[in-house]
Write a protein that holds these residues in place. Sequence first.
Motif, PDB file in Angstrom:
ATOM      1  N   ALA A   3       0.832  -1.207   0.000  1.00 45.61           N
ATOM      2  CA  ALA A   3       0.000   0.000   0.000  1.00 45.61           C
ATOM      3  C   ALA A   3       0.866   1.255   0.000  1.00 45.61           C
ATOM      4  CB  ALA A   3      -0.931  -0.006   1.211  1.00 45.61           C
ATOM      5  N   THR A   4       1.969   1.208   0.746  1.00 45.68           N
ATOM      6  CA  THR A   4       2.874   2.354   0.816  1.00 45.68           C
ATOM      7  C   THR A   4       3.588   2.565  -0.504  1.00 45.68           C
ATOM      8  OG1 THR A   4       3.195   1.995   3.190  1.00 45.68           O
ATOM      9  CG2 THR A   4       4.832   3.338   2.057  1.00 45.68           C
ATOM     10  N   SER A   5       4.052   1.496  -1.125  1.00 47.88           N
ATOM     11  CA  SER A   5       4.730   1.605  -2.416  1.00 47.88           C
ATOM     12  C   SER A   5       3.821   2.250  -3.455  1.00 47.88           C
ATOM     13  CB  SER A   5       5.168   0.217  -2.901  1.00 47.88           C
ATOM     14  OG  SER A   5       6.134  -0.355  -2.043  1.00 47.88           O
ATOM     15  N   ILE A  14      -4.144  -4.655  11.818  1.00 49.25           N
ATOM     16  CA  ILE A  14      -4.325  -4.290  10.418  1.00 49.25           C
ATOM     17  C   ILE A  14      -4.581  -5.560   9.615  1.00 49.25           C
ATOM     18  CG2 ILE A  14      -3.340  -3.054   8.455  1.00 49.25           C
ATOM     19  CD1 ILE A  14      -3.641  -1.306  10.960  1.00 49.25           C
ATOM     20  N   TYR A  15      -5.454  -5.467   8.638  1.00 48.19           N
ATOM     21  CA  TYR A  15      -5.754  -6.618   7.780  1.00 48.19           C
ATOM     22  C   TYR A  15      -4.601  -6.873   6.807  1.00 48.19           C
ATOM     23  CZ  TYR A  15     -10.614  -6.737   9.389  1.00 48.19           C
ATOM     24  OH  TYR A  15     -11.750  -6.841  10.159  1.00 48.19           O
ATOM     25  N   PRO A  41      -4.352  -1.519   5.332  1.00 48.11           N
ATOM     26  CA  PRO A  41      -2.984  -1.111   5.015  1.00 48.11           C
ATOM     27  C   PRO A  41      -2.904   0.308   4.457  1.00 48.11           C
ATOM     28  CG  PRO A  41      -3.367  -3.361   4.263  1.00 48.11           C
ATOM     29  CD  PRO A  41      -4.694  -2.837   4.732  1.00 48.11           C
ATOM     30  N   GLU A  42      -3.909   0.683   3.673  1.00 48.83           N
ATOM     31  CA  GLU A  42      -3.899   2.015   3.058  1.00 48.83           C
ATOM     32  C   GLU A  42      -3.959   3.117   4.116  1.00 48.83           C
ATOM     33  OE1 GLU A  42      -4.927  -1.015   0.231  1.00 48.83           O
ATOM     34  OE2 GLU A  42      -5.849  -0.518   2.158  1.00 48.83           O
ATOM     35  N   GLU A  43      -4.569   2.846   5.255  1.00 54.07           N
ATOM     36  CA  GLU A  43      -4.649   3.848   6.319  1.00 54.07           C
ATOM     37  C   GLU A  43      -3.273   4.075   6.948  1.00 54.07           C
ATOM     38  OE1 GLU A  43      -8.995   3.669   8.227  1.00 54.07           O
ATOM     39  OE2 GLU A  43      -8.010   1.709   8.257  1.00 54.07           O
ATOM     40  N   VAL A  44      -2.494   3.014   7.046  1.00 51.78           N
ATOM     41  CA  VAL A  44      -1.132   3.144   7.562  1.00 51.78           C
ATOM     42  C   VAL A  44      -0.253   3.841   6.524  1.00 51.78           C
ATOM     43  CG1 VAL A  44       0.860   1.917   8.490  1.00 51.78           C
ATOM     44  CG2 VAL A  44      -1.459   1.060   8.924  1.00 51.78           C
ATOM     45  N   ALA A  45      -0.443   3.486   5.265  1.00 49.92           N
ATOM     46  CA  ALA A  45       0.353   4.089   4.189  1.00 49.92           C
ATOM     47  C   ALA A  45       0.193   5.603   4.151  1.00 49.92           C
ATOM     48  CB  ALA A  45      -0.043   3.479   2.844  1.00 49.92           C
TER      49      ALA A  45
END
Length: 247
Positions: A16-18, A189-190, A218-222
């Motif tokens: 998600a971060t990438s 996190i899922y 994951p997108e929320e952490v990203a």
Amino acid sequence: MAVALVTGGSRGIGRATSLLLAQSGYKVVVNYQRNKSAADDVVNTIRGAGGEAIAIQADIADELQVMAMFVEIDNAFGPVTALVNNAGILFQQSTIEELTADRINHVMSTNVTGYFLCCREAVKRMAHRHGGNGGAIVNVSSAASRLGAPGEYVDYAASKGAVDTLTTGLALEVAAQGIRVNCVRPGLIYTEIHASGGEPGRVDRVKDLLPMKRGGQPEEVAQAIAWLLSEKASYVTGSFLDLAGGR
């Protein structure tokens, strides 16, 4: 040009971060250890959207592999300007009676030594004293560093406690060198990491214990990682962002 290395960048929070960093204009290096197809999928997704990305296989617990990875990045994109230390491992849920030295050392070598090695190579390229232009590092820790993960992953939690201390110490050490170092601490996190612990459905089992009554994506952490790397966080270093639904 901003160049971001995301360790463990092929799945979960790393993936998600990438993708988000590529959308933000970074050239992205997707590090992976085993799953080449997953890493290639991330790279192809980024390239398909007009971005630039490469995948590099390296075990971050291996010093020579880390050094070789950074040289490969130098040659492909130029020196790293943003580092996301995200690669991490855990094993089957266990109480301390079942832990072995081999397991503990394996967890520590990836989750702690690997972060140190990547930080070292990044600082060599970012620091003003080495002719660099500065940069930003985000370490991915875990709410487990605060909570201890009793009866499940005390070894993993302890490794993340070390990541927290690394963040604090390194932030102070390199602040005057133009490098910011911050940390995110995700909670439930899922991602696929829960399957490594033997319980793929762990988030759903315990989510009702959280104040927000849900697991995170994951997108929320990203989003938090991308902000900490960005100029919007230009006066933020040595800080911790908890993404744990209030826990």
